[in-house]
Enzyme design. Structure first.
Site, PDB file in Angstrom:
ATOM      1  N   ALA A  66      40.820  43.731  26.269  1.00 38.88           N
ATOM      2  CA  ALA A  66      42.052  43.000  26.005  1.00 38.88           C
ATOM      3  C   ALA A  66      43.221  43.906  26.375  1.00 38.88           C
ATOM      4  O   ALA A  66      43.066  45.127  26.439  1.00 38.88           O
ATOM      5  CB  ALA A  66      42.120  42.642  24.523  1.00 38.88           C
ATOM      6  N   GLY A 105      36.861  43.335  25.388  1.00 41.51           N
ATOM      7  CA  GLY A 105      36.960  41.942  25.844  1.00 41.51           C
ATOM      8  C   GLY A 105      36.445  41.767  27.264  1.00 41.51           C
ATOM      9  O   GLY A 105      35.954  40.695  27.623  1.00 41.51           O
ATOM     10  N   GLU A 108      32.847  41.506  26.955  1.00 39.86           N
ATOM     11  CA  GLU A 108      32.560  40.231  26.282  1.00 39.86           C
ATOM     12  C   GLU A 108      32.665  39.059  27.270  1.00 39.86           C
ATOM     13  O   GLU A 108      31.917  38.092  27.178  1.00 39.86           O
ATOM     14  CB  GLU A 108      33.514  40.038  25.102  1.00 39.86           C
ATOM     15  CG  GLU A 108      33.245  41.057  24.003  1.00 39.86           C
ATOM     16  CD  GLU A 108      34.268  40.975  22.886  1.00 39.86           C
ATOM     17  OE1 GLU A 108      35.408  41.440  23.105  1.00 39.86           O
ATOM     18  OE2 GLU A 108      33.936  40.423  21.828  1.00 39.86           O
ATOM     19  N   GLU A 128      36.051  48.734  20.668  1.00 39.17           N
ATOM     20  CA  GLU A 128      37.106  48.235  19.775  1.00 39.17           C
ATOM     21  C   GLU A 128      37.235  49.032  18.490  1.00 39.17           C
ATOM     22  O   GLU A 128      38.334  49.220  17.965  1.00 39.17           O
ATOM     23  CB  GLU A 128      36.845  46.759  19.431  1.00 39.17           C
ATOM     24  CG  GLU A 128      37.181  45.772  20.543  1.00 39.17           C
ATOM     25  CD  GLU A 128      36.045  45.526  21.517  1.00 39.17           C
ATOM     26  OE1 GLU A 128      35.105  46.354  21.559  1.00 39.17           O
ATOM     27  OE2 GLU A 128      36.100  44.517  22.239  1.00 39.17           O
TER      28      GLU A 128
HETATM   29  C1  3H9 Z   1      39.611  44.402  22.972  1.00 39.11           C
HETATM   30  O1  3H9 Z   1      39.134  44.243  24.054  1.00 39.11           O
HETATM   31  C2  3H9 Z   1      39.588  43.364  21.902  1.00 39.11           C
HETATM   32  C3  3H9 Z   1      38.641  42.220  22.188  1.00 39.11           C
HETATM   33  O2  3H9 Z   1      37.375  42.471  21.647  1.00 39.11           O
HETATM   34  C4  3H9 Z   1      39.107  40.981  21.496  1.00 39.11           C
HETATM   35  C5  3H9 Z   1      40.029  40.108  22.247  1.00 39.11           C
HETATM   36  C6  3H9 Z   1      40.371  38.848  21.519  1.00 39.11           C
HETATM   37  N1  3H9 Z   1      45.242  47.585  27.554  1.00 39.11           N
HETATM   38  O3  3H9 Z   1      43.038  55.876  29.807  1.00 39.11           O
HETATM   39  P1  3H9 Z   1      43.745  55.933  31.111  1.00 39.11           P
HETATM   40  C7  3H9 Z   1      46.337  51.763  30.342  1.00 39.11           C
HETATM   41  S1  3H9 Z   1      40.390  45.836  22.557  1.00 39.11           S
HETATM   42  C8  3H9 Z   1      46.415  48.016  28.019  1.00 39.11           C
HETATM   43  O4  3H9 Z   1      44.756  56.982  31.298  1.00 39.11           O
HETATM   44  P2  3H9 Z   1      41.259  56.540  32.432  1.00 39.11           P
HETATM   45  C9  3H9 Z   1      46.623  53.115  29.729  1.00 39.11           C
HETATM   46  O5  3H9 Z   1      47.566  53.004  28.697  1.00 39.11           O
HETATM   47  C10 3H9 Z   1      40.338  46.791  24.040  1.00 39.11           C
HETATM   48  N2  3H9 Z   1      46.568  49.152  28.723  1.00 39.11           N
HETATM   49  O6  3H9 Z   1      42.729  55.970  32.347  1.00 39.11           O
HETATM   50  C11 3H9 Z   1      47.152  53.890  30.916  1.00 39.11           C
HETATM   51  O7  3H9 Z   1      48.484  53.505  31.112  1.00 39.11           O
HETATM   52  P3  3H9 Z   1      49.567  54.542  31.661  1.00 39.11           P
HETATM   53  C12 3H9 Z   1      39.006  47.385  24.289  1.00 39.11           C
HETATM   54  C13 3H9 Z   1      45.469  49.877  28.960  1.00 39.11           C
HETATM   55  O8  3H9 Z   1      40.810  56.305  33.811  1.00 39.11           O
HETATM   56  C14 3H9 Z   1      46.340  53.338  32.072  1.00 39.11           C
HETATM   57  O9  3H9 Z   1      45.840  52.074  31.624  1.00 39.11           O
HETATM   58  N3  3H9 Z   1      39.082  48.274  25.422  1.00 39.11           N
HETATM   59  C15 3H9 Z   1      44.214  49.484  28.493  1.00 39.11           C
HETATM   60  O10 3H9 Z   1      41.207  57.919  31.834  1.00 39.11           O
HETATM   61  C16 3H9 Z   1      45.178  54.205  32.465  1.00 39.11           C
HETATM   62  O11 3H9 Z   1      44.398  54.500  31.318  1.00 39.11           O
HETATM   63  C17 3H9 Z   1      39.377  49.563  25.277  1.00 39.11           C
HETATM   64  O12 3H9 Z   1      39.541  50.061  24.188  1.00 39.11           O
HETATM   65  C18 3H9 Z   1      44.117  48.274  27.763  1.00 39.11           C
HETATM   66  N4  3H9 Z   1      42.934  47.824  27.316  1.00 39.11           N
HETATM   67  O13 3H9 Z   1      40.381  55.626  31.476  1.00 39.11           O
HETATM   68  C19 3H9 Z   1      39.445  50.378  26.547  1.00 39.11           C
HETATM   69  N5  3H9 Z   1      43.299  50.406  28.877  1.00 39.11           N
HETATM   70  O14 3H9 Z   1      49.098  54.901  33.038  1.00 39.11           O
HETATM   71  C20 3H9 Z   1      40.648  51.256  26.517  1.00 39.11           C
HETATM   72  C21 3H9 Z   1      43.974  51.330  29.566  1.00 39.11           C
HETATM   73  O15 3H9 Z   1      50.828  53.772  31.630  1.00 39.11           O
HETATM   74  N6  3H9 Z   1      40.806  52.009  27.729  1.00 39.11           N
HETATM   75  N7  3H9 Z   1      45.288  51.023  29.635  1.00 39.11           N
HETATM   76  O16 3H9 Z   1      49.544  55.698  30.699  1.00 39.11           O
HETATM   77  C22 3H9 Z   1      40.086  53.111  28.036  1.00 39.11           C
HETATM   78  O17 3H9 Z   1      39.185  53.501  27.322  1.00 39.11           O
HETATM   79  C23 3H9 Z   1      40.454  53.861  29.275  1.00 39.11           C
HETATM   80  O18 3H9 Z   1      41.768  53.501  29.609  1.00 39.11           O
HETATM   81  C24 3H9 Z   1      39.559  53.576  30.509  1.00 39.11           C
HETATM   82  C25 3H9 Z   1      40.169  54.285  31.746  1.00 39.11           C
HETATM   83  C26 3H9 Z   1      38.146  54.151  30.230  1.00 39.11           C
HETATM   84  C27 3H9 Z   1      39.463  52.115  30.800  1.00 39.11           C
END
Ligand code: 3H9
Length: 692
Positions: A66, A105, A108, A128
Site C-alpha cells: 500500500a 498489499g 496480497e 505490515e
Molecule cells: C500495506 O501494504 C498494507 C496492506 O496490507 C493493506 C492495504 C489495505 N509507500 O526503502 P527505499 C518509498 S503496508 C510509500 O529507500 P529500497 C520510500 O519512502 C505496506 N512509499 O528503497 C523511498 O522514498 P524516498 C507494506 C514507499 O530499495 C523510496 O520509496 N509494504 C513505500 O532500499 C525508496 O524506498 C512495506 O512495508 C510504500 N509502501 O527498498 C514495504 N515503500 O526515495 C515498504 C517505499 O522519497 N518498503 N517507499 O526516500 C520497503 O520495505 C522498501 O522500500 C523496499 C525497497 C524493500 C520496497
C-alpha cells in the site's frame, strides 16, 4: 499498447493481455495505481480476444505494498477489494509476474491472482507488522490457505521476506522463470494455462491446510508463548495472530471481516502511526539539505582503525563484513592479539549459530591486518580513531595522523561526546576531519552518529553518509555539542534517575517503569551491564555518589556479580538489600526526607527532560530535524519503535502538557527543568514537536 492512465498500460499480445504498472519508486498501491488496475482488468476481461491476463510491473520492483503515505488521509480512487474481486473472479486466468519485492498489499494482490510466477532474485513478504499493521487486503486469510497456519504465523509476525526459490517450494509462487525474462516467461506460462485448460485457482477456496489446523488451539497458544518476549509491548503481532486464527476457524468471508476490523483498529492507533513515521524518518535521515545527492563521494577502498578494544574491533568488523580491508593499529602486541582474537571469536560464534559460513570467517579475518605502527595507515582512505576517551590523547593521535595520512584521507574520531572541532584543530586539514560515533557493540548496533565539525567538507559528509549505508548502519548527521544527540539526552535521564533514587525510589523501581515503557533495560541495569567502575578509581573516589560508594564496596556490576543488583550465576538480577541500605544511609546523611514516588513521576522525570533537551538540540541546530533525534533513540538506545522516539512521544503526550510539567518541576526542583524556548513556542502555537 493502450495507456489506461499515467501509471498503467494495457498491451494485447495475441491472446494474452499484459497489464503493466509503472509508478516509481516502488509501484505502491496509490489511488492512480488502484484505478489503473481496476480499469485495466475491466478492459482485459471485456476483450473477447483475450484468453489470459498477466500483471507485471516496470521499474525496480513488483508492487511493494500500500502507499504508506496515504494512511490516515482521505481515501480516493478505486477500492482495493474491488480490484481484487475482479481479479479473483475473472473468467480468464490471471498471472502475477513478480520481480524485486512483492510486499504487503502488493503480495496480497498477487495472492488474488490465480497463479504467480517470479524470477529467482524476487522476494515476497507481508511486512505490515513492521509498520504496526497487519495485511489488510486478505493476506491473513489467503496466506494460511496456501501454506498452513504455522508458516503464515511466522511470516506475518516477523514481516521477513521469502526468496523466490523458497516461495516456489512452499507454494507461494507457482513457477520460476529465467532472470531478465519475466515478461516472456509469464506470457508463456499464461498460454500454457490456457492450452492445458488449467483451472482458475482461487486461493480463497483452498481448505485442506486450514481444516487440518482447526480444533488445535495449541498451535496459537504455543506460538504466543514462544514469542512473548519478542512481541513485548507491540499490539500488531497479537492482531496478526488473531487473524490467522480466524482464517483457521471461520469461513473465508467472516475471516475477511475479522481482518478488516483488526486492521482498522491498528491503522487508527498510535503504535502504527509511530512505526509509519519511523519508516519515513529513517529514509529522511539520509537527506542533508546542504549536501545534495550530487555531492562527489570519495572512494573508500581501505580503512584504518586505531585501537583494537571493544569499539575498535566492532568498528573494524563492519568494514570486513562488506569486503573492505582494514588495518588495525594497537600500541601493545598483547592488546592487538587480544583484539583480533575477540573478533575471530565473534565471527566463529556467528558461524556456530549458522549465520555465517566458516569460509567467510576466514575471508573476513583475512581482510584484517594488525599492526603496531601508525605509519601503516599511510595508504588508508579513511582512518577511524577509537582510543581512550580523553581529549589530550585524541589530539596527540590526530596530530600524528596528520603527518602520516595521505592527502585526501578522511580522519574520523569515534568519540562519544568530545569536541570534534578541537580534535580537528590538532591537524592542518580540519575539513577532512569528522566524528563517527558508533554504538556498542559496534558490529551490531545500527546507529551511527556522524558528527559534522565546523570545517568538515561536504564531500567528507556525503562519503560517510553513503558508506554507513553500505555497512548496514542508519547514519544521523549531528553537530558538535557535549554528547551529541544521543548521550546528551541520555544524561538528562541519568541525572533524574539518580535523583529519584535519592528522593524515594529504588533502582529497580526506576528500571521496572522504564522497562515497562518498552526500553530494553533501565538505567541501573544498564550501568551494571557496562560496569559501575568505568572511569572510577579507588585513589580519587570521594564517596559523593551512590555509584562511587558501591564501587568502594567492590560492587562493580554484572562482571563481579554485584552492582545495583545482586546477580546469580546465570546473571539473573535481583534487588539487593545491601544496596537498599546504602541508598537509605546515603539519603539520611544528606538529610533527604524520602517519599513515595509514583510510576507516573518516574516516567515524567526521566523522559520529559529528554524531550526538552531534544528541543534544545534543535534550537541550537545540532540535529537537522526532530525525526533524526527519534532515529538516534530507536537505533542507538532501544527506544521502543511503537512509541516513535522521544520527540514523537512528546506529541503523543502533547507539547503543552510536557511544558506544563517542566514548568511545575522547574518551580519545585529548579533549573534542571528549565523549558527550552522551542518547546514553549511549539506548545504556544499548537504545533507538533516531531515535525520540527
Ligand atoms: C500495506 O501494504 C498494507 C496492506 O496490507 C493493506 C492495504 C489495505 N509507500 O526503502 P527505499 C518509498 S503496508 C510509500 O529507500 P529500497 C520510500 O519512502 C505496506 N512509499 O528503497 C523511498 O522514498 P524516498 C507494506 C514507499 O530499495 C523510496 O520509496 N509494504 C513505500 O532500499 C525508496 O524506498 C512495506 O512495508 C510504500 N509502501 O527498498 C514495504 N515503500 O526515495 C515498504 C517505499 O522519497 N518498503 N517507499 O526516500 C520497503 O520495505 C522498501 O522500500 C523496499 C525497497 C524493500 C520496497
Amino acid at each position: 499498447m493502450t495507456a489506461i492512465n499515467p501509471v498503467t498500460d494495457l498491451t494485447i499480445e495475441g491472446d494474452v493481455a499484459v497489464i503493466t504498472l509503472n509508478s516509481p519508486p516502488v509501484n505502491a498501491l496509490s489511488a492512480p495505481v488502484r484505478d489503473g488496475l481496476y480499469e485495466g482488468f475491466k478492459a482485459a476481461i471485456a476483450n473477447d480476444a483475450v484468453k489470459a491476463i498477466v500483471l507485471i510491473c516496470d521499474g525496480r520492483t513488483f508492487i511493494a505494498g500500500a502507499d504508506i503515505s496515504e494512511f490516515g488521509k482521505e481515501r480516493k480512487g478505486a477500492d482495493l477489494p474491488a480490484v481484487q474481486d475482479m481479479m479473483e473472479n475473472s473468467p480468464k486466468p490471471v498471472v502475477a509476474a513478480i520481480h524485486g519485492t512483492a510486499l504487503g498489499g502488493g503480495f496480497e494482490v498477487a495472492l488474488t491472482a490465480h497463479y504467480r510466477v517470479a524470477v529467482p532474485s524476487a522476494k515476497v513478504g507481508l511486512p505490515e507488522v513492521k509498520l504496526g499493521l497487519l495485511p489488510g487486503a486478505g493476506g491473513t486469510q489467503r496466506l494460511p490457505r496456501l501454506v498452513g497456519p504455522e508458516v503464515a504465523l511466522n511470516m506475518v509476525t516477523s514481516g521477513d521476506f521469502v526468496g523466490a526459490a523458497a516461495a516456489n517450494k512452499s507454494g507461494l509462487v507457482d513457477e520460476l522463470v529465467d532472470e531478465g525474462k519475466l515478461r516472456d516467461g509469464a506470457i508463456a506460462f499464461a498460454r500454457k494455462l490456457v492450452a492445458e485448460g488449467r483451472p482458475l485457482k482461487k486461493v480463497r477456496d483452498l481448505q485442506d491446510k486450514v481444516e487440518a489446523a482447526r480444533g488445535k488451539p495449541a498451535i496459537f497458544a504455543d506460538f504466543r508463548k514462544a514469542n512473548a518476549r519478542r512481541f513485548r509491548g507491540f499490539e500488531a503481532p497479537e492482531a496478526n495472530i488473531k487473524c490467522i486464527e480466524a482464517a483457521v476457524n471461520l469461513p473465508f468471508d467472516e475471516g475477511m471481516k475479522a481482518e478488516r476490523d483488526l486492521f482498522l483498529g491498528l491503522v487508527n492507533g498510535t503504535q502504527s502511526a509511530a512505526q509509519r513515521y519511523i519508516f519515513f524518518a529513517e529514509r529522511q535521515a539520509a537527506k542533508i539539505p546542504d549536501v545534495p545527492d550530487s555531492t562527489p563521494v570519495l572512494p573508500i577502498k581501505k580503512v584504518g582503525v586505531i585501537g583494537a578494544g571493544t569499539m575498535g574491533g566492532g568498528i573494524s568488523m563492519n568494514f570486513a563484513n562488506v569486503g573492505i580491508p582494514v588495518t588495525i593499529v594497537e600500541m601493545q602486541p598483547a592488546a592487538l592479539e587480544r583484539g583480533l582474537g575477540v573478533i575471530r571469536k565473534n565471527y566463529e560464534n556467528t558461524a556456530k549459530k549458522g549465520r555465517l559460513r566458516q569460509e567467510d570467517v576466514e575471508t573476513r579475518m583475512g581482510l584484517l591486518t594488525g599492526s603496531l605502527e601508525l605509519e601503516k595507515l599511510a595508504d588508508c582512505d579513511l582512518i577511524i580513531e577509537a582510543v581512550y576517551e580523553n581529549m589530550a590523547i585524541k589530539k596527540e593521535v590526530f596530530a600524528k595522523l596528520d603527518a602520516i595520512a595521505k592527502p585526501g584521507a578522511i580522519l574520523a574520531s569515534n568519540t562519544s561526546y568530545l569536541d570534534v572541532n578541537e580534535i580537528a584543530a590538532a591537524t592542518k586539514r580540519p575539513e577532512w576531519v569528522i566524528g563517527t560515533h558508533f554504538f556498542s557493540p559496534a558490529n551490531v548496533m545500527r546507529l551511527l552518529e556522524v558528527v559534522r565539525g565546523d570545517k568538515t567538507s561536504k564531500e567528507v559528509i556525503a562519503t560517510l553518509m553513503q558508506l554507513s549505508k553500505k555497512i548496514g548502519k542508519v547514519a544521523v548527521l549531528v553537530g558538535v555539542c557535549h554528547g551529541f544527540v544521543g548521550n546528551r539526552m541520555l544524561a538528562q535521564r541519568q541525572r533524574e534517575a539518580n535523583k529519584l533514587v535519592l528522593e524515594g525510589a529504588m533502582p529497580w523501581d526506576v528500571d521496572r517503569v522504564l522497562y515497562d515503557f518498552g526500553m530494553p533495560m533501565g538505567p541501573f541495569a544498564m550501568s551494571d551491564l557496562a560496569g559501575l567502575d568505568i572511569g572510577w578509581s579507588k585513589e580519587t573516589s570521594s564517596s559523593s555518589t551512590i555509584r562511587e560508594v558501591l564501587c568502594e564496596m567492590d560492587r562493580r556490576g554484572q562482571k563481579n556479580g554485584k552492582g545495583f543488583y545482586d546477580y546469580d550465576e546465570n546473571r539473573n538480577a535481583k534487588p539487593s538489600a545491601e544496596v537498599e541500605k546504602v541508598i537509605l544511609d546515603f539519603a539520611a546523611k544528606k538529610g533527604i526526607n524520602r517519599r513515595t514516588i509514583s510510576d507516573e513521576e518516574i516516567i515524567e522525570r526521566c523522559i520529559y527532560p529528554m524531550i526538552n533537551e531534544g528541543a534544545k538540540i534543535l534550537e541550537e541546530g545540532k540535529a537537522i530535524r526532530a525525526s533524526d533525534i527519534d532515529i538516534v533513540w530507536i537505533n542507538g538506545y532501544g527506544w521502543p519503535v511503537y512509541h516513535g522516539g522521544p520527540m514523537f512521544y512528546g506529541d503523543v503526550i502533547g507539547a503543552d502538557k510536557v511544558l506544563a510539567k517542566m514548568r511545575e518541576f522547574e518551580r519545585t526542583m529548579g533549573d534542571d527543568f528549565k523549558p527550552s524556548a522551542l518547546l514553549e513556542k511549539v506548545a504556544a502555537e499548537g504545533k507538533k514537536l516531531h515535525q520540527l
